[in-house]
Design a protein around this motif. Structure first.
Motif, short mmCIF file in Angstrom:
data_model
loop_
_atom_site.label_atom_id
_atom_site.label_comp_id
_atom_site.label_asym_id
_atom_site.label_seq_id
_atom_site.Cartn_x
_atom_site.Cartn_y
_atom_site.Cartn_z
N ILE A 77 14.90 3.70 -1.48
CA ILE A 77 13.93 3.53 -0.41
C ILE A 77 12.56 3.48 -1.06
CG2 ILE A 77 12.92 4.57 1.66
CD1 ILE A 77 15.60 6.14 1.95
N VAL A 78 11.76 2.50 -0.69
CA VAL A 78 10.40 2.38 -1.24
C VAL A 78 9.41 2.81 -0.16
CG1 VAL A 78 8.71 0.84 -2.28
CG2 VAL A 78 11.16 0.45 -2.69
N PRO A 79 8.74 3.95 -0.35
CA PRO A 79 7.78 4.42 0.66
C PRO A 79 6.51 3.56 0.64
CG PRO A 79 8.47 6.18 -0.84
CD PRO A 79 8.86 4.89 -1.46
N SER A 129 2.84 1.19 -11.50
CA SER A 129 3.75 2.31 -11.31
C SER A 129 3.65 2.87 -9.90
CB SER A 129 3.42 3.41 -12.33
OG SER A 129 4.32 4.49 -12.20
N GLY A 130 4.79 2.94 -9.23
CA GLY A 130 4.86 3.51 -7.90
C GLY A 130 5.99 4.52 -7.83
N PHE A 131 6.61 4.66 -6.66
CA PHE A 131 7.71 5.59 -6.47
C PHE A 131 8.85 4.93 -5.70
CE2 PHE A 131 4.01 8.55 -6.52
CZ PHE A 131 4.39 9.36 -7.58
N PHE A 132 10.07 5.35 -6.01
CA PHE A 132 11.20 5.03 -5.14
C PHE A 132 11.97 6.31 -4.87
CE2 PHE A 132 13.22 4.18 -9.35
CZ PHE A 132 14.39 4.94 -9.24
N ILE A 133 12.75 6.29 -3.81
CA ILE A 133 13.57 7.44 -3.41
C ILE A 133 15.03 7.05 -3.53
CG2 ILE A 133 14.21 8.96 -1.49
CD1 ILE A 133 11.31 8.46 -0.43
N GLU A 180 0.85 -1.19 0.00
CA GLU A 180 0.00 0.00 0.00
C GLU A 180 0.89 1.24 0.00
OE1 GLU A 180 -3.05 1.80 3.26
OE2 GLU A 180 -3.22 -0.35 2.86
N THR A 181 0.62 2.14 -0.92
CA THR A 181 1.41 3.36 -1.02
C THR A 181 0.87 4.41 -0.03
OG1 THR A 181 0.01 4.28 -2.77
CG2 THR A 181 1.85 2.86 -3.45
N LEU A 182 1.46 5.60 -0.06
CA LEU A 182 1.02 6.66 0.84
C LEU A 182 -0.21 7.35 0.28
CD1 LEU A 182 4.46 8.24 1.85
CD2 LEU A 182 3.36 6.13 2.63
#
Length: 243
Positions: A118-120, A36-40, A6-8
């Motif tokens: 980092i995967v939020p 599609s998600g996000f990484f830092i 689950e993403t933010l």
């Protein structure tokens, strides 16, 4: 093996929890492979050395040290021949075992090149088989409800025509002896969990030397996590039904 997280929910949480610029729009709330998600990651361009006395200012502006990148969940190694080939491989490359990241064909180059991220996430999901053969999805999150930053690897694939695809994988650690996570996943299988990072170690993880990076890959304390079965339509008793 985590194949759903689950993403933010709110874009502002990316800045508040991870010190990065908030995205213009949130990704899908529930992520599965190839979505599609996000990484830092650490900034792509090297920073100029800090002048004397600038350390405190730098700490107050962590967005200068990290950047949020939209990408596909499921690593696409740089050596695949086509984007379609990479997408076919992606569902099997959403997780990288911590003991294989430096040797596995798909992840080795990203690891050796320091492409850590980092995967939020707000939570991840695992299957509970303890009530029988039918899996019961279970949501696992921090007890305090705060976002989690899971360790990951990222990759950049570029096609012959300049097509570009960023992707990432979660790094997992063995959880056979974890007080909470040993309850989940297929009976008899090796138990695993995402390598959730301590909040104070984010920059250290992103910038560590390759030979020191595995020191950050540890089990997250069981007492800091909570697990809640996910209610489905099948769980609900029809109105007016009596046993």
């Amino acid at each position: 093996m985590s194949t759903h997280y689950e993403t933010l929910r709110h874009t502002s949480a990316y800045a508040e929890a991870f010190g990065v610029e908030a995205p213009a729009a949130a990704s899908e709330l529930h992520l599965w492979p190839r979505m599609s998600g996000f990484f830092i990651r650490a900034p792509a361009a090297p920073q100029a050395p800090l002048a004397e006395g600038e350390g405190a200012a730098a700490d107050a502006a962590p967005s200068r040290r990290r950047e949020l990148v939209p990408a596909q969940w499921g690593l696409v190694p740089h050596w695949v021949k086509s984007a379609s080939d990479g997408k076919l491989r992606a569902p099997k490359l959403v997780n990288a075992k911590s003991d294989l990241v430096s040797t596995g064909t798909a992840f080795r180059d990203a690891w050796l090149q320091g492409q850590r991220c980092i995967v939020p996430m707000a939570a991840f999901y695992e299957d509970d088989f303890r009530q029988g053969s039918k899996a019961r999805p279970t949501r696992i999150a921090r007890v305090d409800g705060k976002p989690m930053g899971a360790a990951g690897l990222w990759a950049r694939w570029q096609g012959p025509d300049g097509e570009e695809l960023f992707s990432y994988a979660l790094i997992t650690v063995n959880a056979n002896n974890h007080a909470l996570m040993n309850r989940y996943q297929q009976p008899g299988s090796e138990k695993s969990m995402p390598a959730i990072l301590n909040e104070g170690a984010y920059d250290a993880w992103l910038n560590a030397r390759v030979d020191k990076a595995k020191e950050f890959l540890r089990q997250y304390p069981a007492q800091s996590l909570t697990a809640n079965p996910v209610e489905t339509k099948a769980d609900k008793v029809p109105k007016g039904w009596l046993e």
